[in-house]
Write a protein that holds these residues in place. Structure first.
Motif, mmCIF file in Angstrom:
data_model
loop_
_atom_site.group_PDB
_atom_site.id
_atom_site.type_symbol
_atom_site.label_atom_id
_atom_site.label_comp_id
_atom_site.label_asym_id
_atom_site.label_seq_id
_atom_site.Cartn_x
_atom_site.Cartn_y
_atom_site.Cartn_z
ATOM 1 N N LEU A 55 50.046 -34.731 13.289
ATOM 2 C CA LEU A 55 50.154 -35.731 14.348
ATOM 3 C C LEU A 55 48.814 -35.929 15.039
ATOM 4 N N TRP B 61 50.899 -40.533 17.004
ATOM 5 C CA TRP B 61 51.147 -41.093 15.686
ATOM 6 C C TRP B 61 51.323 -39.962 14.669
ATOM 7 N N ARG B 62 52.076 -40.236 13.628
ATOM 8 C CA ARG B 62 52.098 -39.351 12.464
ATOM 9 C C ARG B 62 51.091 -39.896 11.473
ATOM 10 N N GLY C 81 49.107 -29.759 13.559
ATOM 11 C CA GLY C 81 49.979 -29.743 12.393
ATOM 12 C C GLY C 81 49.605 -28.667 11.403
ATOM 13 N N LEU D 30 54.918 -42.788 16.875
ATOM 14 C CA LEU D 30 56.089 -41.989 17.251
ATOM 15 C C LEU D 30 56.392 -42.082 18.738
#
Length: 199
Positions: free
Chosen positions: A63, A56-57, A81, A39
């Motif tokens: 994340l 990153w997801r 998250g 991301l």
């Protein structure tokens, strides 16, 4: 160093401080092998004390951030998250894979270090790796550094306090901002206090 934005309804792991494993190439390969969705990849955010910041997801709603902190020179992973149990589970899985510094190792690193530079490094590492919630073990060691007679170690203590922003550090930072013999450290302590409200 600031982490990813988080709110009360999101769970954020502690910063997992990477050891020698955490070279950028290995981190990026780890993410590629996990097929994480990239991301953000910023090579420098010096205003926030970060020289590398990648997000990153991993799954919808979770994340993973990799950041290299400019002051401590530490590389860290942080997860955030919902739901919290899923974040905790992924954090535990990542810990098993990358073997970051444990809380006990961070503490013993401070206790065993000798000489101003070694203590400086250990205190900053403990500061960045401390739990989000107040932990008396970390507090005692960082507070001791803030009050040390050596300016290098006091600097480490002042900046280590900035990572967690525990309210318990406020009196010592206020005292340092008023009374530290070094003008630079007085200024550093005041800068950190000025940013406490934004934690």
């Amino acid at each position: 160093m600031t982490g990813m934005p988080h709110s009360a309804d999101k769970y954020t792991s502690r910063r997992l401080v990477l050891r020698g494993w955490g070279s950028e190439e290995e981190v990026m390969r780890f993410a590629d092998e996990g097929n994480f969705e990239l991301l953000q990849d910023e090579s420098s955010d010096m205003e926030n004390g970060i020289v590398r910041d990648v997000i990153w997801r991993i799954t919808p709603g979770i994340l993973l951030q990799y950041a290299v902190d400019s002051r401590s020179k530490c590389s860290v992973f942080t997860l955030t998250g919902t739901p919290a149990e899923d974040v905790k589970g992924i954090a535990e899985s990542i810990e098993k894979g990358v073997h970051p510094w444990t809380l006990e190792e961070l503490l013993s690193g401070v206790d065993r270090s000798k000489g101003a530079q070694e203590i400086y490094d250990a205190v900053l590492r403990a500061g960045i790796g401390a739990p989000h919630e107040f932990d008396k073990r970390f507090y005692k060691r960082i507070r001791k550094a803030v009050r040390n007679k050596d300016a290098t170690i006091r600097s480490a203590g002042i900046w280590a306090a900035s990572y967690s922003r525990w309210e318990e550090f406020r009196p010592d930072l206020e005292a340092a901002a008023r009374n530290d013999p070094e003008p630079t450290l007085r200024r550093d302590a005041q800068v950190i206090l000025d940013n406490y409200s934004g934690s």
